[in-house]
Design a protein around this motif. Structure first.
Motif, PDB file in Angstrom:
ATOM      1  N   ALA A 158       0.524 -22.273 -16.134  1.00 22.49           N
ATOM      2  CA  ALA A 158      -0.500 -21.856 -15.179  1.00 22.49           C
ATOM      3  C   ALA A 158      -0.353 -22.540 -13.824  1.00 22.49           C
ATOM      4  O   ALA A 158      -0.423 -21.873 -12.786  1.00 22.49           O
ATOM      5  N   LEU A 159      -0.120 -23.856 -13.814  1.00 18.58           N
ATOM      6  CA  LEU A 159      -0.047 -24.600 -12.557  1.00 18.58           C
ATOM      7  C   LEU A 159       1.363 -24.593 -11.966  1.00 18.58           C
ATOM      8  O   LEU A 159       1.564 -24.141 -10.831  1.00 18.58           O
TER       9      LEU A 159
ATOM     10  N   VAL B  92       5.230 -22.227  -8.219  1.00 14.95           N
ATOM     11  CA  VAL B  92       6.608 -21.800  -7.980  1.00 14.95           C
ATOM     12  C   VAL B  92       6.672 -20.355  -7.494  1.00 14.95           C
ATOM     13  O   VAL B  92       7.345 -20.041  -6.513  1.00 14.95           O
ATOM     14  N   ILE B  93       5.950 -19.455  -8.174  1.00 16.42           N
ATOM     15  CA  ILE B  93       6.050 -18.045  -7.787  1.00 16.42           C
ATOM     16  C   ILE B  93       5.204 -17.728  -6.555  1.00 16.42           C
ATOM     17  O   ILE B  93       5.372 -16.660  -5.949  1.00 16.42           O
ATOM     18  N   LEU B  94       4.311 -18.628  -6.164  1.00 16.48           N
ATOM     19  CA  LEU B  94       3.660 -18.487  -4.870  1.00 16.48           C
ATOM     20  C   LEU B  94       4.674 -18.732  -3.744  1.00 16.48           C
ATOM     21  O   LEU B  94       4.601 -18.120  -2.678  1.00 16.48           O
ATOM     22  N   ILE B  95       5.613 -19.644  -4.002  1.00 17.74           N
ATOM     23  CA  ILE B  95       6.642 -19.978  -3.011  1.00 17.74           C
ATOM     24  C   ILE B  95       7.782 -18.968  -3.044  1.00 17.74           C
ATOM     25  O   ILE B  95       8.229 -18.474  -2.007  1.00 17.74           O
TER      26      ILE B  95
ATOM     27  N   LEU C 254       7.560 -11.813 -11.246  1.00 16.37           N
ATOM     28  CA  LEU C 254       6.322 -12.564 -11.085  1.00 16.37           C
ATOM     29  C   LEU C 254       6.286 -13.060  -9.646  1.00 16.37           C
ATOM     30  O   LEU C 254       7.151 -13.833  -9.225  1.00 16.37           O
ATOM     31  N   GLY C 255       5.306 -12.589  -8.889  1.00 11.37           N
ATOM     32  CA  GLY C 255       5.231 -12.936  -7.476  1.00 11.37           C
ATOM     33  C   GLY C 255       3.952 -13.655  -7.107  1.00 11.37           C
ATOM     34  O   GLY C 255       3.270 -14.242  -7.951  1.00 11.37           O
ATOM     35  N   ARG C 256       3.579 -13.580  -5.812  1.00  9.36           N
ATOM     36  CA  ARG C 256       2.442 -14.347  -5.304  1.00  9.36           C
ATOM     37  C   ARG C 256       1.113 -13.928  -5.924  1.00  9.36           C
ATOM     38  O   ARG C 256       0.248 -14.769  -6.162  1.00  9.36           O
ATOM     39  N   PHE C 257       0.933 -12.643  -6.150  1.00 16.79           N
ATOM     40  CA  PHE C 257      -0.317 -12.178  -6.748  1.00 16.79           C
ATOM     41  C   PHE C 257      -0.490 -12.765  -8.144  1.00 16.79           C
ATOM     42  O   PHE C 257      -1.563 -13.279  -8.494  1.00 16.79           O
ATOM     43  N   GLU C 258       0.576 -12.713  -8.946  1.00 21.22           N
ATOM     44  CA  GLU C 258       0.529 -13.262 -10.299  1.00 21.22           C
ATOM     45  C   GLU C 258       0.361 -14.782 -10.255  1.00 21.22           C
ATOM     46  O   GLU C 258      -0.334 -15.371 -11.088  1.00 21.22           O
ATOM     47  N   GLY C 259       0.998 -15.432  -9.267  1.00 24.72           N
ATOM     48  CA  GLY C 259       0.853 -16.874  -9.113  1.00 24.72           C
ATOM     49  C   GLY C 259      -0.580 -17.267  -8.792  1.00 24.72           C
ATOM     50  O   GLY C 259      -1.098 -18.260  -9.317  1.00 24.72           O
TER      51      GLY C 259
ATOM     52  N   ILE D 138      -3.254 -15.580  -9.641  1.00 22.70           N
ATOM     53  CA  ILE D 138      -4.031 -15.381 -10.871  1.00 22.70           C
ATOM     54  C   ILE D 138      -3.884 -16.583 -11.803  1.00 22.70           C
ATOM     55  O   ILE D 138      -4.869 -17.096 -12.348  1.00 22.70           O
ATOM     56  N   LEU D 139      -2.657 -17.042 -11.995  1.00 22.91           N
ATOM     57  CA  LEU D 139      -2.408 -18.168 -12.898  1.00 22.91           C
ATOM     58  C   LEU D 139      -3.104 -19.433 -12.417  1.00 22.91           C
ATOM     59  O   LEU D 139      -3.738 -20.157 -13.208  1.00 22.91           O
ATOM     60  N   ILE D 140      -3.015 -19.727 -11.123  1.00 18.54           N
ATOM     61  CA  ILE D 140      -3.642 -20.930 -10.584  1.00 18.54           C
ATOM     62  C   ILE D 140      -5.161 -20.836 -10.682  1.00 18.54           C
ATOM     63  O   ILE D 140      -5.840 -21.841 -10.968  1.00 18.54           O
ATOM     64  N   CYS D 141      -5.705 -19.653 -10.466  1.00 17.16           N
ATOM     65  CA  CYS D 141      -7.164 -19.467 -10.612  1.00 17.16           C
ATOM     66  C   CYS D 141      -7.608 -19.748 -12.044  1.00 17.16           C
ATOM     67  O   CYS D 141      -8.628 -20.420 -12.263  1.00 17.16           O
TER      68      CYS D 141
END
Length: 311
Positions: free
Chosen positions: A80-81, A86-89, A290-295, A297-300
């Motif tokens: 999740a973190l 990583v996928i946000l970047i 897996l991109g920024r949108f999925e990243g 979601i995971l961090i949230c």
């Protein structure tokens, strides 16, 4: 002082794990062990060394919730973190290996782990032995499947060659892991008592995030160096080793009895949920990535998990 002990304990664990990894890979190369074997055995065990040392010592010192919370929290933080950041970047392309081996093996391991804990409130020697036996089967299976693949992540292999340097790194890393685990566990227990929270909360928040720092730093460094992005399979592989190797070995050395049942009733369910969530998230993008949108979601979800734990 508790915070200082935890901070220095984490720093020693991270550096000790790094030194042990360098020496272990260098020894393997000198013994002419194939790279694929090094990557899937030596590297995986070495990068799981901080979690293993902390879990074993926590169990032996009479703090089983620290041992379990460390692994459950690390697995949650990895998916999740760490993966979220990583996928946000940099987005990660989801390969067929994710669907045919990485995710199924990880999720099955997680379910078995949960079943063992849920069934009798502990993880005994026989269950630990089963987990470790499953690890051997997984390694043989993966080695058979990937025997013709080339591992091209240059960060995984040591450039150390001198015998004295290798020996120094090996013993220095081992000593750092031992001292770091001592400081971390004592600091965590003392902090939990001082602020009036359970050892479970400290282990799942502070300790697990700390032991996940190596995966996060390695991932970010690889991205900024414009090298091949750390694959989803590597992070999932870390979770597999945490369950089958770290928990398997710990339970064989010292059976783990759950004291805080919120581990079973809440934290394990979150781990199962996040582990499962990775699969549908991989299907959201038409380009199978897996991109920024999925990243986001995971961090949230990770933030919600941490928040509800302290409420």
């Amino acid at each position: 002082m508790d915070y200082i002990a935890i901070l220095f304990g984490l720093l020693l664990l991270i550096k000790g794990g790094d030194w042990l990894l360098e020496s272990a890979v260098a020894i393997s190369i000198k013994l002419s062990i194939p790279k694929i074997v090094i990557g899937m055995t030596v590297v995986s065990f070495a990068t799981s060394a901080p979690e293993l040392i902390v879990s074993v010592k926590s169990a032996l010192m009479g703090h089983p919730d620290l041992a379990l919370g460390n692994v459950v929290g690390s697995n949650l933080a990895n998916l999740a973190l760490v993966l979220g950041i990583v996928i946000l970047i940099e987005p990660i392309i989801v390969t067929k290996n994710f669907f045919i081996k990485d995710w199924p093996i990880m999720f099955l391991s997680t379910v078995i782990f949960y079943f063992f804990i849920k069934s009798n409130g502990d993880l005994n020697f026989n269950e630990g032995l089963i987990l470790f036996f499953l690890l051997i089967i997984v390694l043989i299976f993966l080695l058979f499947i990937q025997k013709n693949e080339i591992m091209d992540d240059g960060n995984m292999f040591s450039k150390v060659s001198g015998k004295k340097v290798i020996i120094s790194l090996f013993f220095g890393g081992s000593l750092a892991l031992w001292l770091g685990s001592e400081m971390l566990i004592k600091g965590a227990v003392s902090l939990a008592q001082d602020i009036g929270v359970s050892e479970r909360i400290i282990s799942i928040s502070i300790i697990s995030i700390g032991t996940s720092i190596p995966e996060l730093s390695a991932s970010i460094i690889a991205i900024f160096k414009k090298e091949k992005a750390i694959s989803l399979g590597n992070l999932i592989g870390s979770n597999i080793f945490n369950i089958l190797a770290v928990m398997g070995i710990t339970a064989m050395i010292q059976p783990i009895v759950v004291f805080d049942h919120n581990l079973i009733e809440s934290d394990f369910l979150w781990m199962l949920f996040i582990s499962f969530l990775i699969m549908p998230l991989a299907f959201i993008s038409k380009r199978m990535r897996l991109g920024r949108f999925e990243g986001f979601i995971l961090i949230c979800f990770y933030a919600i998990f941490i928040f509800q734990m302290f409420k």
